[in-house]
Scaffold this active site. Structure first.
Site, PDB file in Angstrom:
ATOM      1  N   TYR A  53       0.841  -1.189   0.000  1.00  0.00           N
ATOM      2  CA  TYR A  53       0.000   0.000   0.000  1.00  0.00           C
ATOM      3  C   TYR A  53       0.885   1.250   0.000  1.00  0.00           C
ATOM      4  O   TYR A  53       1.627   1.509   0.946  1.00  0.00           O
ATOM      5  CB  TYR A  53      -0.920   0.029   1.222  1.00  0.00           C
ATOM      6  N   LEU A 212     -21.367  -0.462  -4.743  1.00  0.00           N
ATOM      7  CA  LEU A 212     -22.629  -0.802  -4.090  1.00  0.00           C
ATOM      8  C   LEU A 212     -23.199   0.323  -3.236  1.00  0.00           C
ATOM      9  O   LEU A 212     -24.331   0.218  -2.749  1.00  0.00           O
ATOM     10  CB  LEU A 212     -22.439  -2.054  -3.235  1.00  0.00           C
ATOM     11  N   LYS A 215     -23.165   5.437  -5.473  1.00  0.00           N
ATOM     12  CA  LYS A 215     -22.621   6.734  -5.883  1.00  0.00           C
ATOM     13  C   LYS A 215     -22.370   6.829  -7.384  1.00  0.00           C
ATOM     14  O   LYS A 215     -22.302   7.929  -7.936  1.00  0.00           O
ATOM     15  CB  LYS A 215     -21.334   7.022  -5.126  1.00  0.00           C
TER      16      LYS A 215
END
Length: 314
Positions: A53, A212, A215
């Protein structure tokens, strides 16, 4: 927030976890701090990190936050091993894994991980060698429990059976997998294999990478992940005609229940059989609070059945 055991192990985690994938990229240190404080204040414990990350910056930020006030003892740190290449090998080689583990601990400023999540399979490295890395890490106090990342059902079963031959401390207690109303492929093999071996499932991207939440039903908002140069491909992989039908069902359910689409989608995953925790990411503390509020939501049986039907895997 309620907690659950991870499979049949003694490890307990909050049933909603906090992911740190965007920390160091789209989420700066101040926003990350606000997220972690809000998460802990709400009773959250499970923090998912990975050395890939933001090329390690995410873990560095998390380490600084813990050094600055959020107590390490309040967190269940789950570190996901990457696939480092170097003179000690790569993938699931013992030397590479232990070196990556030590680098993760340095970035986090801690002496151990509560859960070390390893690559699910590596055809280039003997399985016994990978399992020996877990044994070394546990016996030296750098790791408390170990799990796998995205294994197939047969891979999880193979690892679990071989680990029991080598010794209890090498047996995986968890399997991290993408799981949402959009992606239910784990149910074919991994879910039953995990249940058989007493392995808890850690669901990542339970909101379908944000799709989901609804938006994107009317397009791509300028401040969304789909508009981010870094994260756009990640989101677009889940936008298609089938997804649109499922999102419509989620919106309908949310309207009928008087809650948000986010709450409906997250509650559905959180309470699937075998799930220990569902890991959510957020842009800021306000967005995270919306996920945390799902703790009080329980989907009625008829709503759950309707969502099951509309999202049946092809």
């Amino acid at each position: 927030m309620r907690r659950r055991r991870v499979g049949t192990s003694g490890l307990q985690v909050s049933r909603i976890g906090l992911g740190t994938m965007t920390w160091g990229d789209d989420t700066d240190a101040d926003a990350a701090t606000a997220q972690l404080v809000a998460f802990v204040d709400a009773g959250g414990t499970f923090i998912e990190t990975a050395d890939v990350y933001a090329d390690g910056r995410s873990q560095e930020i998390l380490g600084k936050i813990m050094a600055g006030g959020v107590r390490r003892e309040e967190l269940v740190l789950a570190g996901r091993g990457g696939l480092p290449a170097g003179v000690l090998g790569e993938g699931a080689a013992r030397g590479a894994l232990l070196r990556a583990l030590d680098a993760t601990l340095r970035r986090l400023g801690t002496d151990h991980l509560d859960l070390w999540q390893l690559p699910g399979w590596d055809d280039e490295v003997p399985l016994d060698e990978t399992l020996s890395a877990i044994q070394v890490a546990v016996l030296t106090g750098r790791v408390r429990y170990a799990g796998l990342v995205a294994p197939s059902g047969w891979q999880l079963s193979t690892v679990a059976e071989r680990a029991r031959v080598l010794g209890n401390i090498t047996v995986p207690v968890s399997a991290q997998v993408e799981y949402s109303l959009l992606i239910r492929t784990a149910e074919a093999e991994l879910v039953p294999a995990a249940r058989h071996h007493g392995v808890g499932l850690i669901a990542w991207a339970p909101l379908g990478r944000g799709v989901l939440t609804g938006k994107y039903a009317g397009g791509t908002p300028a401040d969304s992940r789909a508009a981010s140069p870094v994260l756009a491909p990640y989101v677009e992989a889940r936008r298609n005609e089938r997804s649109a039908r499922i999102v419509h069902a989620v919106l309908t359910a949310a309207d009928g229940l008087g809650t948000s689409p986010l709450a409906v989608a997250l509650a559905w995953v959180r309470d699937r059989p075998g799930i220990a925790t569902a890991v959510v990411g957020a842009r800021d503390a306000a967005q995270l609070s919306a996920s945390m509020a799902t703790e009080t939501i329980e989907l009625p049986a008829e709503i759950r059945a309707a969502l099951d039907d509309v999202s049946v895997p092809v």
